[in-house]
Design a protein around this motif. Structure first.
Motif, PDB file in Angstrom:
ATOM      1  N   GLN A 138      44.549  -9.871 -98.176  1.00 24.74           N
ATOM      2  CA  GLN A 138      44.390  -8.812 -99.171  1.00 24.74           C
ATOM      3  C   GLN A 138      43.283  -7.839 -98.798  1.00 24.74           C
ATOM      4  N   GLU A 139      42.275  -8.323 -98.086  1.00 27.89           N
ATOM      5  CA  GLU A 139      41.138  -7.476 -97.743  1.00 27.89           C
ATOM      6  C   GLU A 139      41.520  -6.358 -96.770  1.00 27.89           C
ATOM      7  N   LEU A 140      42.664  -6.515 -96.101  1.00 35.00           N
ATOM      8  CA  LEU A 140      43.145  -5.451 -95.229  1.00 35.00           C
ATOM      9  C   LEU A 140      43.500  -4.202 -96.034  1.00 35.00           C
ATOM     10  N   SER A 141      43.976  -4.410 -97.266  1.00 35.99           N
ATOM     11  CA  SER A 141      44.424  -3.279 -98.085  1.00 35.99           C
ATOM     12  C   SER A 141      43.286  -2.324 -98.425  1.00 35.99           C
ATOM     13  N   ASP A 142      42.050  -2.778 -98.307  1.00 41.74           N
ATOM     14  CA  ASP A 142      40.907  -1.910 -98.606  1.00 41.74           C
ATOM     15  C   ASP A 142      40.653  -0.881 -97.513  1.00 41.74           C
ATOM     16  N   ARG A 187      50.062 -13.281 -82.646  1.00 35.98           N
ATOM     17  CA  ARG A 187      48.817 -12.548 -82.860  1.00 35.98           C
ATOM     18  C   ARG A 187      49.104 -11.056 -82.817  1.00 35.98           C
ATOM     19  N   LEU A 188      48.535 -10.330 -83.775  1.00 32.75           N
ATOM     20  CA  LEU A 188      48.694  -8.890 -83.858  1.00 32.75           C
ATOM     21  C   LEU A 188      47.307  -8.256 -83.931  1.00 32.75           C
ATOM     22  N   ASN A 244      37.125  -6.163 -87.497  1.00 33.11           N
ATOM     23  CA  ASN A 244      35.986  -5.938 -86.597  1.00 33.11           C
ATOM     24  C   ASN A 244      35.318  -7.249 -86.205  1.00 33.11           C
ATOM     25  N   GLY A 245      36.156  -8.261 -85.955  1.00 38.80           N
ATOM     26  CA  GLY A 245      35.669  -9.555 -85.500  1.00 38.80           C
ATOM     27  C   GLY A 245      35.172 -10.481 -86.584  1.00 38.80           C
ATOM     28  N   VAL A 246      35.164 -10.020 -87.838  1.00 37.83           N
ATOM     29  CA  VAL A 246      34.682 -10.843 -88.951  1.00 37.83           C
ATOM     30  C   VAL A 246      35.882 -11.421 -89.703  1.00 37.83           C
ATOM     31  N   GLU A 250      35.854   3.893 -85.611  1.00 39.26           N
ATOM     32  CA  GLU A 250      36.890   3.089 -84.967  1.00 39.26           C
ATOM     33  C   GLU A 250      36.849   1.661 -85.527  1.00 39.26           C
ATOM     34  N   GLN A 251      38.004   1.176 -85.907  1.00 37.72           N
ATOM     35  CA  GLN A 251      38.120  -0.159 -86.496  1.00 37.72           C
ATOM     36  C   GLN A 251      39.108  -1.009 -85.710  1.00 37.72           C
ATOM     37  N   GLU A 252      38.932  -2.308 -85.836  1.00 41.77           N
ATOM     38  CA  GLU A 252      39.848  -3.248 -85.182  1.00 41.77           C
ATOM     39  C   GLU A 252      40.207  -4.344 -86.190  1.00 41.77           C
ATOM     40  N   ALA A 253      41.500  -4.528 -86.407  1.00 38.40           N
ATOM     41  CA  ALA A 253      41.961  -5.573 -87.324  1.00 38.40           C
ATOM     42  C   ALA A 253      42.884  -6.517 -86.564  1.00 38.40           C
TER      43      ALA A 253
END
Length: 361
Positions: free
Chosen positions: A103-107, A68-69, A95-97, A79-82
């Motif tokens: 791929q959606e991380l690249s946005d 887990r990362l 953000n918990g979703v 502030e964001q959390e991935a």
């Protein structure tokens, strides 16, 4: 964009690691202690695969089933959390979703990595040069990775048909179906690559001139089965013609010998091939120029300053080149790995993170 903290569990040689960061971060320690692993973990949050070519299951700590990362970062004051979980395959949440795919991380997260492994971009075959352009496009255009997958799927189907023709020659007429499919998707890939190289060219040449003290020019040329314009319909027609003309050769070899999966990006220094004629210093300078240009273009097109990840490259450069690189990424948050922290500290102060045997000392 700025990373505040990362948390890792059972990733590579890290059992548990939590570390916070500053604007300049110098990650030092002896070889094989985990410095590059930390850089690799950060880079995964771009949604890309490991820049070291590892498969996801190889990222899980030996003897464990999953890793887990978690990354905590600021993006435009927010502030964001991935989070990335790796268990057979990768799953991500922002953000918990929970998201459909990585791929959606690249946005939301952008990073550029410099590593000795990228010297293969110059030294080795076309695959590494295509990977550089495709990787950059995946960060710029969220649908580009899907386009590559669609093309790859059609390519596998055509190659399977070519193998089957040995026993079923009557199926040859079906090749045209896959030719059209490959030409349609292949044209979109080539078009995007051409447009990207066109945008990248002025950045990379200016940077290469700076690195070489105005002594050398760099040029990028797209080399495919034909000379391509930036007219997507024209590219599609030329690809379809190429697939038809190579049909006999493809049947003999049982593989598709033409298309964007075989194309190359020629890198020239003062008109000569960097791969064939470039010295080690010139080849290294080419990679650095391409990576710095990638970061500059990424910022210009997205409005986001990408994180700069420098993996064991600074100590191999003279002071002039070190200064030039740091001056060109000084507005980014920077992560530098090295064996001797003094190599970098004499250039620029920063937070030092000592990694030993998968732990921060």
């Amino acid at each position: 964009m700025k990373i505040n903290k990362i948390s890792l569990e059972n990733f590579r040689n890290f059992e548990k690691l939590e570390v916070s960061f500053d604007d300049i971060n110098i990650i030092w320690g002896e070889n094989a202690q985990g410095k590059t692993n930390l850089i690799e973990a950060i880079y995964l949050f771009t949604g890309a695969k490991s820049f070291r070519g590892a498969r996801d299951k190889e990222l899980v700590k030996l003897g464990e089933k999953k890793s887990r990362l978690k990354l905590y970062f600021d993006d435009g004051g927010r502030e964001q959390e991935a989070e990335i979980n790796i268990e057979n395959r990768r799953s991500v949440s922002i953000n918990g979703v929970k998201k459909k795919n990585s791929q959606e991380l690249s946005d939301i997260f952008k990073a550029v990595v410099f590593s000795p492994v990228h010297l293969s971009m110059i030294k080795d075959g076309p695959r590494e040069r295509r990977r550089f352009v495709d990787g950059a496009l995946c960060q710029l255009k969220s649908n580009y990775r899907n386009l590559l997958k669609e093309y790859s799927r059609a390519l596998q189907q055509r190659n399977s048909l070519l193998k089957d023709l040995v026993k079923h020659p009557e199926m040859e007429r079906m090749l045209y179906i896959w030719n059209e499919n490959l030409a349609r998707n292949g044209a979109k890939i080539i078009y995007q690559r051409l447009k990207y190289l066109e945008s990248l060219a002025p950045y990379v040449n200016d940077i290469f001139l700076g690195i070489s003290n105005n002594k050398e020019n760099i040029e990028l040329k797209y080399a495919g089965c034909d000379e391509f314009s930036t007219d997507i319909k024209d590219i599609e027609k030329k690809l379809l013609k190429a697939f038809e003309e190579s049909k006999t050769v493809d049947i003999i070899n049982r593989i598709t010998t033409k298309g964007p999966h075989r194309d190359d990006i020629e890198i020239l220094i003062n008109g000569n091939s960097a791969r064939i004629y470039g010295s080690q210093g010139q080849q290294r300078s080419c990679v650095l120029a391409l990576k710095l240009a990638e970061a500059a273009l990424l910022k210009q097109m997205t409005g986001k300053e990408p994180i700069a990840l420098l993996d064991d490259v600074m100590s191999e450069l003279d002071e002039g080149r070190q200064d030039y690189i740091l001056n060109n990424i000084e507005s980014s948050q920077v992560f530098i790995t090295c064996c001797d922290k003094e190599t970098v500290l004499r250039l620029k102060q920063g937070k030092t993170i000592h990694i030993e045997n998968g732990q921060v000392k």
